[in-house]
Design an enzyme around this catalytic site. Structure first.
Site, short mmCIF file in Angstrom:
data_model
loop_
_atom_site.label_atom_id
_atom_site.label_comp_id
_atom_site.label_asym_id
_atom_site.label_seq_id
_atom_site.Cartn_x
_atom_site.Cartn_y
_atom_site.Cartn_z
N GLU A 244 0.85 -1.21 0.00
CA GLU A 244 0.00 0.00 0.00
C GLU A 244 0.88 1.26 0.00
OE1 GLU A 244 -3.23 1.52 -0.89
OE2 GLU A 244 -3.42 -0.59 -0.42
C1 LIG Z 1 3.20 -9.77 0.20
C2 LIG Z 1 2.90 -8.65 -0.73
C3 LIG Z 1 1.58 -8.34 -1.03
C4 LIG Z 1 1.28 -7.32 -1.95
N1 LIG Z 1 -0.02 -7.10 -2.31
C5 LIG Z 1 -0.27 -6.29 -3.38
C6 LIG Z 1 -1.58 -6.21 -3.95
O1 LIG Z 1 -2.52 -6.82 -3.47
N2 LIG Z 1 -1.76 -5.45 -5.06
C7 LIG Z 1 -0.74 -4.75 -5.64
O2 LIG Z 1 -0.95 -4.10 -6.64
N3 LIG Z 1 0.52 -4.79 -5.10
C8 LIG Z 1 0.76 -5.54 -4.00
N4 LIG Z 1 2.03 -5.61 -3.47
C9 LIG Z 1 3.09 -4.80 -4.07
C10 LIG Z 1 3.53 -3.66 -3.17
O3 LIG Z 1 2.54 -2.70 -3.05
C11 LIG Z 1 4.86 -3.13 -3.76
O4 LIG Z 1 5.84 -4.14 -3.53
C12 LIG Z 1 5.28 -1.83 -3.16
O5 LIG Z 1 4.38 -0.80 -3.51
C13 LIG Z 1 6.69 -1.40 -3.61
O6 LIG Z 1 6.91 -1.61 -4.97
P1 LIG Z 1 8.21 -2.41 -5.41
O7 LIG Z 1 8.23 -3.68 -4.67
O8 LIG Z 1 8.25 -2.48 -6.88
O9 LIG Z 1 9.42 -1.53 -4.89
P2 LIG Z 1 10.09 -0.30 -5.66
O10 LIG Z 1 9.06 0.64 -6.12
O11 LIG Z 1 11.06 -0.82 -6.65
O12 LIG Z 1 10.90 0.38 -4.46
C14 LIG Z 1 12.14 -0.11 -3.98
C15 LIG Z 1 12.65 0.82 -2.88
O13 LIG Z 1 12.86 2.13 -3.42
C16 LIG Z 1 12.14 3.09 -2.72
N5 LIG Z 1 11.64 4.10 -3.67
C17 LIG Z 1 11.01 3.89 -4.83
N6 LIG Z 1 10.73 5.05 -5.43
C18 LIG Z 1 11.18 6.03 -4.63
C19 LIG Z 1 11.19 7.45 -4.68
N7 LIG Z 1 10.63 8.11 -5.70
N8 LIG Z 1 11.75 8.11 -3.66
C20 LIG Z 1 12.28 7.46 -2.60
N9 LIG Z 1 12.30 6.13 -2.51
C21 LIG Z 1 11.76 5.41 -3.50
C22 LIG Z 1 11.00 2.35 -2.03
O14 LIG Z 1 10.59 2.99 -0.84
C23 LIG Z 1 11.63 1.00 -1.74
O15 LIG Z 1 12.32 1.04 -0.52
C24 LIG Z 1 2.33 -6.58 -2.52
C25 LIG Z 1 3.66 -6.87 -2.18
C26 LIG Z 1 3.95 -7.90 -1.32
C27 LIG Z 1 5.39 -8.23 -1.04
#
Ligand SMILES: Cc1cc2nc3c(=O)[nH]c(=O)nc-3n(C[C@H](O)[C@H](O)[C@H](O)COP(=O)(O)OP(=O)(O)OC[C@H]3O[C@@H](n4cnc5c(N)ncnc54)[C@H](O)[C@@H]3O)c2cc1C
Length: 592
Positions: A435
């Site tokens: 989220e």
């Molecule tokens: C168990 C689980 C359940 C989930 N359930 C859902 C679901 O039901 N529906 C759905 O759509 N998604 C879901 N997700 C996905 C989840 O919402 C994302 O993993 C999350 O939003 C982060 O995206 P990412 O993993 O691609 O990380 P990234 O976006 O690649 O981020 C990696 C790191 O970089 C940081 N970062 C990224 N951009 C910036 C910025 N501009 N400035 C500063 N820091 C930044 C982030 O804080 C993070 O620490 C789920 C994930 C998991 C693991």
């Protein structure tokens, strides 16, 4: 094995002594008298403790499995979910016009805490459905609402949120899923979504996926994203189920926690979807329901903390190690219970003071959501929008910390799986990530919410703090223990806000480098305000001779701990923020 018992007494305190819900002018609140709320909490609490909680460890151990393209939930989950559904719990705060019972969101929030504390993985199947329900209710046409919502209210059909793709997490503008318009007005959805919670399971006859995708030819980036309803099984016009849609589960993830909730790779291979809301405005549609969804995740942090803390207290009373430095307290036993040791007390007090403050803050936020939704109160909406990233970010960080500290009380036994303490920490961990990661919550707070409406919401929050302090200045006991520390902490928050407003335009790195600290600084002041208000409510109850003296005295003592031992952290956070980005950004990338 761990236990869980619903914190009914504390919830009653927040609902009635603090928020005085039944006297509120919010429609529906008049019915929430103490008898009514106690009956709901008791009845739902029984389901949580007798049915949900015993399955928590089962879900962790057995996990979900993918068999012939279908997800099977852990043993016992389906029967428990049937009981949740049959008891009407999924409908509690859904709209009465669309299959719900029409109770205020604050009651859904109270029950949400209880069910999430008893079994977070199982409760998520319902939680995601509630999120999808709210999105359709807010953005659907009248026909869509009538068609989809009643069965989602009962969880005969559950819901999911499909945003994330392998290359598009935080940055949804990178999304590739596409939606091609068809002659009949529907769309063909093609793409792969990952990490989809509750993406498939065996507990409902249909799953209504809400999917973000781009309509070809639309604007680039986030401005070209639209939202679609994509059912697992197509539904005929008369509401009966038809053929399978072209939606399939590619895989389920093996992960750190919430093993009982299926986290799926979802493949959409030309699946039939229906536009929800306006074309290219999908992200905006998602945003309008984000307050509710992020509050629910903040609630998960609090819920895991509460469950872990309850077990830590029991263990601290039973585990005999060492003697109290002030003299044996269990002279007939081989040693004293570890609860006599000040360092163990510190951990328990940190947990207790966080949990009770967070519960008050979350319930207040739910009340603001009710005020905004039921009365169209724009100020309440602006204020809760400001508080939401704080609640999500701070409560999940500190909820996790509390779960880890509760595990610490068990010493080495906390590290052993069969004692169940590790599950609380592992389950709580995800709430800091999904989220929107907590880093992104901090950016939302500093980058969007502070400056929103010319800074009016943050000024309104400061005014609340200031007015509360001014209105109670004559109360000597409240002043020394609660108002003075709150005033000092609020000064730190105001100074940091001023720093961001000054630096934000000229040196954005200075603002962004301090955003995370600011989110926690804000959280401290918000919890400090809650504690000051709770102290006043407890004092009034004592003065009025309402009985339950021990409860109210405990409340005051817990609040004093928060104000004296936790709130002063605002000074350090302010100093970190005001040091700017220079030291944070000093190293060239290759130095890491
Ligand atoms: C168990 C689980 C359940 C989930 N359930 C859902 C679901 O039901 N529906 C759905 O759509 N998604 C879901 N997700 C996905 C989840 O919402 C994302 O993993 C999350 O939003 C982060 O995206 P990412 O993993 O691609 O990380 P990234 O976006 O690649 O981020 C990696 C790191 O970089 C940081 N970062 C990224 N951009 C910036 C910025 N501009 N400035 C500063 N820091 C930044 C982030 O804080 C993070 O620490 C789920 C994930 C998991 C693991």
């Amino acid at each position: 094995m761990p236990i869980y018992s619903p914190p009914a007494r504390d919830m009653a305190f927040v609902l009635h002594d603090l928020l005085n819900v039944s006297a509120s002018d919010i429609p529906g609140y008049g019915d929430l008298d103490p008898e009514m709320t106690a009956a709901i909490i008791e009845e739902g609490g029984r389901l949580a403790t007798e049915v949900f909680q015993p399955l928590n460890a089962v879900g962790d151990r057995e996990g979900c499995t993918l068999e012939n393209g279908a997800v099977r939930t852990p043993p016992g989950f389906k029967a428990a979910f049937d009981q949740l559904r049959d008891g009407g719990w999924t409908q509690l705060d859904c709209d009465a016009q669309y299959g719900g019972q029409g109770m205020p969101h604050i009651m859904g929030t109270a029950m949400g805490e209880i069910f999430a504390a008893a079994n977070m993985s199982l409760n998520m199947y319902h939680g995601l459905t509630h999120g999808a329900y709210s999105a359709i209710r807010a953005h659907g046409t009248e026909a869509q609402k009538a068609f989809w919502l009643p069965k989602m209210a009962t969880c005969e059909w559950t819901g999911t949120m499909n945003l994330t793709e392998p290359q598009a997490g935080t940055d949804l503008g990178l999304m590739r899923s596409k939606a091609e318009p068809q002659d009949d007005g529907s769309y063909r959805i093609t793409g792969t979504k990952i990490f989809i919670s509750a993406g498939d399971h065996d507990m409902a006859e249909n799953i209504v996926h809400l999917v973000l995708a781009k309509i070809p030819g639309g604007p680039e980036g986030v401005k070209g994203i639209s939202l679609f309803i994509v059912p697992k099984v197509l539904v005929k016009e008369d509401g009966s189920l038809g053929a399978r849609n072209a939606v399939s589960v590619g895989n389920i993830e093996t992960k750190m926690g919430i093993h009982g909730n299926a986290t799926c790779v979802m493949n959409f291979d030309g699946a039939t979807g229906y536009l929800l809301g306006e074309a290219h405005k999908g992200l905006r549609a998602m945003f309008t329901m984000m307050n509710e969804a992020r509050l629910a995740v903040g609630l998960q942090g609090l819920a895991q903390a509460e469950a872990a803390y309850q077990n830590a207290v029991i263990y601290a009373r039973e585990r005999l190690q060492g003697r109290a430095v002030t003299g044996a307290e269990n002279p007939d036993g081989p040693a004293d219970p570890i609860i006599v040791h000040p360092d163990v007390r510190r951990v328990l007090m940190e947990g207790k003071s966080f949990i009770e403050g967070a519960r008050a803050l979350t319930f207040w936020a739910a009340m603001l959501i009710d005020r905004s939704q039921r009365m169209g109160d724009a100020e309440a909406e602006a204020l809760v929008s400001l508080l939401i990233p704080v609640i999500k970010g701070v409560q999940t960080d500190r909820g996790f910390e509390t779960a880890v500290q509760a595990q610490q009380i068990y010493g080495g036994h906390g590290y052993i799986e069969e004692n169940g303490m590790s599950q609380f920490a592992r389950d709580a961990r995800i709430a800091m990530i999904y989220e929107g990661t907590n880093g992104v919550q901090a950016l939302d707070l500093v980058g969007r919410k502070l400056a929103a409406s010319g800074g009016k919401p943050v000024m309104a929050f400061f005014a609340l703090v200031k007015d509360f302090i001014a209105a109670n200045a004559d109360d000597a006991a409240l002043s020394a223990d609660f108002l003075d520390p709150l005033k000092a902490a609020s000064k730190d928050l105001q100074a940091a806000t001023g720093y961001f407003l000054k630096e934000g335009m000229t040196s954005p790195n200075n603002a962004l480098a301090g955003a995370y600290d600011f989110m926690h600084l804000f959280g401290h002041v918000a919890l400090g305000l809650m504690w000051a208000q709770m102290a006043k409510a407890a004092r009034e109850a004592l003065d009025a001779g309402r009985g339950d003296t021990a409860f109210y005295e405990t409340k005051l003592a817990t609040g004093r701990f928060y104000m004296a031992r936790i709130l002063p952290e605002t000074m350090a956070l302010r100093a970190r923020i005001e040091s700017g980005a220079d030291t944070v950004m000093a190293l060239p990338e290759e130095a890491f």
